[in-house]
Design a protein around this motif. Sequence first.
Motif, PDB file in Angstrom:
ATOM      1  N   PHE A  74       0.713  -1.137   0.024  1.00  0.00           N
ATOM      2  CA  PHE A  74       0.024   0.054  -0.025  1.00  0.00           C
ATOM      3  C   PHE A  74       0.997   1.257   0.087  1.00  0.00           C
ATOM      4  CE2 PHE A  74      -2.712  -3.256   1.903  1.00  0.00           C
ATOM      5  CZ  PHE A  74      -3.814  -3.152   1.326  1.00  0.00           C
ATOM      6  N   MET A  75       0.369   2.334  -0.702  1.00  0.00           N
ATOM      7  CA  MET A  75       0.896   3.677  -0.593  1.00  0.00           C
ATOM      8  C   MET A  75      -0.069   4.697  -0.101  1.00  0.00           C
ATOM      9  SD  MET A  75       3.661   3.833  -3.908  1.00  0.00           S
ATOM     10  CE  MET A  75       4.678   5.316  -3.198  1.00  0.00           C
ATOM     11  N   ALA A  76       0.232   5.618   0.608  1.00  0.00           N
ATOM     12  CA  ALA A  76      -0.646   6.830   0.550  1.00  0.00           C
ATOM     13  C   ALA A  76       0.155   8.052   0.050  1.00  0.00           C
ATOM     14  CB  ALA A  76      -0.758   7.059   2.284  1.00  0.00           C
ATOM     15  N   ILE A  77      -0.952   8.882  -0.394  1.00  0.00           N
ATOM     16  CA  ILE A  77      -0.250  10.019  -1.258  1.00  0.00           C
ATOM     17  C   ILE A  77      -1.206  11.137  -0.933  1.00  0.00           C
ATOM     18  CG2 ILE A  77      -0.500  10.852  -3.480  1.00  0.00           C
ATOM     19  CD1 ILE A  77       1.024   7.934  -4.367  1.00  0.00           C
ATOM     20  N   SER A  78      -0.549  12.386  -0.980  1.00  0.00           N
ATOM     21  CA  SER A  78      -1.577  13.818  -0.860  1.00  0.00           C
ATOM     22  C   SER A  78      -1.356  14.340  -2.131  1.00  0.00           C
ATOM     23  CB  SER A  78      -1.603  14.330   0.399  1.00  0.00           C
ATOM     24  OG  SER A  78      -0.307  15.012   0.330  1.00  0.00           O
ATOM     25  N   SER A  79      -2.226  14.858  -2.651  1.00  0.00           N
ATOM     26  CA  SER A  79      -1.964  15.639  -3.910  1.00  0.00           C
ATOM     27  C   SER A  79      -2.502  17.070  -3.926  1.00  0.00           C
ATOM     28  CB  SER A  79      -2.568  15.200  -5.042  1.00  0.00           C
ATOM     29  OG  SER A  79      -3.937  14.722  -5.264  1.00  0.00           O
ATOM     30  N   THR A  86      -2.080  24.274 -11.813  1.00  0.00           N
ATOM     31  CA  THR A  86      -2.089  23.406 -12.666  1.00  0.00           C
ATOM     32  C   THR A  86      -0.834  22.333 -12.690  1.00  0.00           C
ATOM     33  OG1 THR A  86      -0.807  25.012 -14.166  1.00  0.00           O
ATOM     34  CG2 THR A  86      -3.260  24.656 -14.493  1.00  0.00           C
ATOM     35  N   SER A  87       0.311  22.667 -11.866  1.00  0.00           N
ATOM     36  CA  SER A  87       0.994  21.640 -11.705  1.00  0.00           C
ATOM     37  C   SER A  87       0.926  21.014 -10.254  1.00  0.00           C
ATOM     38  CB  SER A  87       2.657  22.497 -11.654  1.00  0.00           C
ATOM     39  OG  SER A  87       2.708  23.158 -10.409  1.00  0.00           O
ATOM     40  N   GLY A  88       0.882  19.709 -10.545  1.00  0.00           N
ATOM     41  CA  GLY A  88       0.470  18.867  -9.599  1.00  0.00           C
ATOM     42  C   GLY A  88       1.871  18.753  -8.544  1.00  0.00           C
ATOM     43  N   GLU A  89       1.332  19.037  -7.223  1.00  0.00           N
ATOM     44  CA  GLU A  89       2.427  18.799  -5.997  1.00  0.00           C
ATOM     45  C   GLU A  89       1.911  17.545  -5.433  1.00  0.00           C
ATOM     46  OE1 GLU A  89       3.672  20.879  -2.098  1.00  0.00           O
ATOM     47  OE2 GLU A  89       3.360  22.197  -3.816  1.00  0.00           O
ATOM     48  N   VAL A  90       2.609  16.445  -5.331  1.00  0.00           N
ATOM     49  CA  VAL A  90       2.139  15.311  -4.955  1.00  0.00           C
ATOM     50  C   VAL A  90       3.243  14.762  -3.881  1.00  0.00           C
ATOM     51  CG1 VAL A  90       1.753  12.911  -5.339  1.00  0.00           C
ATOM     52  CG2 VAL A  90       1.221  14.394  -6.873  1.00  0.00           C
ATOM     53  N   ARG A  91       2.736  14.393  -2.996  1.00  0.00           N
ATOM     54  CA  ARG A  91       3.716  13.986  -1.587  1.00  0.00           C
ATOM     55  C   ARG A  91       3.353  12.388  -1.302  1.00  0.00           C
ATOM     56  NH1 ARG A  91       3.796  16.069   3.804  1.00  0.00           N
ATOM     57  NH2 ARG A  91       1.745  16.757   3.352  1.00  0.00           N
ATOM     58  N   ILE A  92       4.433  11.583  -1.011  1.00  0.00           N
ATOM     59  CA  ILE A  92       4.154  10.530  -0.548  1.00  0.00           C
ATOM     60  C   ILE A  92       4.120  10.295   0.985  1.00  0.00           C
ATOM     61  CG2 ILE A  92       5.370   8.114  -0.311  1.00  0.00           C
ATOM     62  CD1 ILE A  92       6.519   8.487  -3.129  1.00  0.00           C
ATOM     63  N   LEU A  93       3.013   9.945   1.513  1.00  0.00           N
ATOM     64  CA  LEU A  93       2.880   9.730   2.979  1.00  0.00           C
ATOM     65  C   LEU A  93       3.070   8.770   3.576  1.00  0.00           C
ATOM     66  CD1 LEU A  93      -0.835  11.694   3.005  1.00  0.00           C
ATOM     67  CD2 LEU A  93       1.308  12.825   3.609  1.00  0.00           C
ATOM     68  N   LYS A  94       2.816   7.690   2.896  1.00  0.00           N
ATOM     69  CA  LYS A  94       3.379   6.137   3.236  1.00  0.00           C
ATOM     70  C   LYS A  94       3.733   5.594   1.959  1.00  0.00           C
ATOM     71  CE  LYS A  94       2.083   1.635   4.394  1.00  0.00           C
ATOM     72  NZ  LYS A  94       3.384   1.220   3.603  1.00  0.00           N
ATOM     73  N   ASP A  95       4.995   5.053   2.100  1.00  0.00           N
ATOM     74  CA  ASP A  95       5.786   4.552   0.780  1.00  0.00           C
ATOM     75  C   ASP A  95       5.676   2.929   1.181  1.00  0.00           C
ATOM     76  OD1 ASP A  95       7.191   4.249  -1.249  1.00  0.00           O
ATOM     77  OD2 ASP A  95       8.927   5.736  -0.671  1.00  0.00           O
ATOM     78  N   LEU A  96       6.324   2.378   0.126  1.00  0.00           N
ATOM     79  CA  LEU A  96       6.310   0.690   0.040  1.00  0.00           C
ATOM     80  C   LEU A  96       7.227   0.376   1.181  1.00  0.00           C
ATOM     81  CD1 LEU A  96       6.617   0.397  -3.871  1.00  0.00           C
ATOM     82  CD2 LEU A  96       4.466   0.321  -2.367  1.00  0.00           C
ATOM     83  N   ASP A  97       6.816  -0.832   1.483  1.00  0.00           N
ATOM     84  CA  ASP A  97       7.666  -1.574   2.503  1.00  0.00           C
ATOM     85  C   ASP A  97       8.986  -2.235   1.990  1.00  0.00           C
ATOM     86  OD1 ASP A  97       6.532  -0.371   4.787  1.00  0.00           O
ATOM     87  OD2 ASP A  97       4.898  -1.866   4.772  1.00  0.00           O
TER      88      ASP A  97
END
Length: 189
Positions: A74-79, A86-97
């Motif tokens: 699972f991954m969690a992402i906030s966009s 217009t330019s998406g700023e995306v942040r990984i909140l939970k990365d792969l294990d």
Amino acid sequence: MATSSAQIPSEFSNPNLEVLLSEEQIQTRIKELGAEITHDYAGRNPLLIGVLKGACFFMSDLLRAIDTRLGIEFMAISSYGSSTRTSGEVRILKDLDVPVEGRDLIVIEDIVDTGLTLSYLLANLKSRGAASVKLVALLDKYERREREVEIDYLGFKIPDHFVVGYGLDFAERYRNLPFIAVLKNPDLG
Ligand code: IMP
Ligand code: MG
């Protein structure tokens, strides 16, 4: 005093919802997608990556329709963006294990809207040296696309309405609906 069931507020028959895809339509399509993926990945041990939280419901039904060896992550992402930029700023909140080098990845998402989240995520996973990266999306709100995203396995194309249910939320509400519905008046919640 007897209480009739009509007095118990039902979330599933909330009058602010208009059913777009029934439980049966969703489950039938998932069986078809599962059969396609079973065929394409036979003997390959793919890693299915669910994007929290919305995709969990779809993922849990889909993976039980895939008859081959597989793993899940699972991954969690906030966009941020879409409405204000217009330019998406995306942040990984939970990365792969686990490392994914050499693995066949299948990303599972509930809905592709502007495409900002997925275009970032797919590029990010490819840069980690995966053998292949494919995308399964239950819904494609294609009219709102800002970034091109190739959906390898698609459930349904839908028109530009805000939808809830089967994992999709409005302020965390409605994820538990077994069907997908248009939220008629978002001001009513
Ligand atoms: P994108 O980056 O614009 O493609 O955003 C995709 C994300 O926005 C999805 O994972 C959902 O969380 C959310 N989203 C987009 N459209 C809807 C909708 O109609 N209902 C609920 N969530 C939505
Ligand atoms: Mg989401």
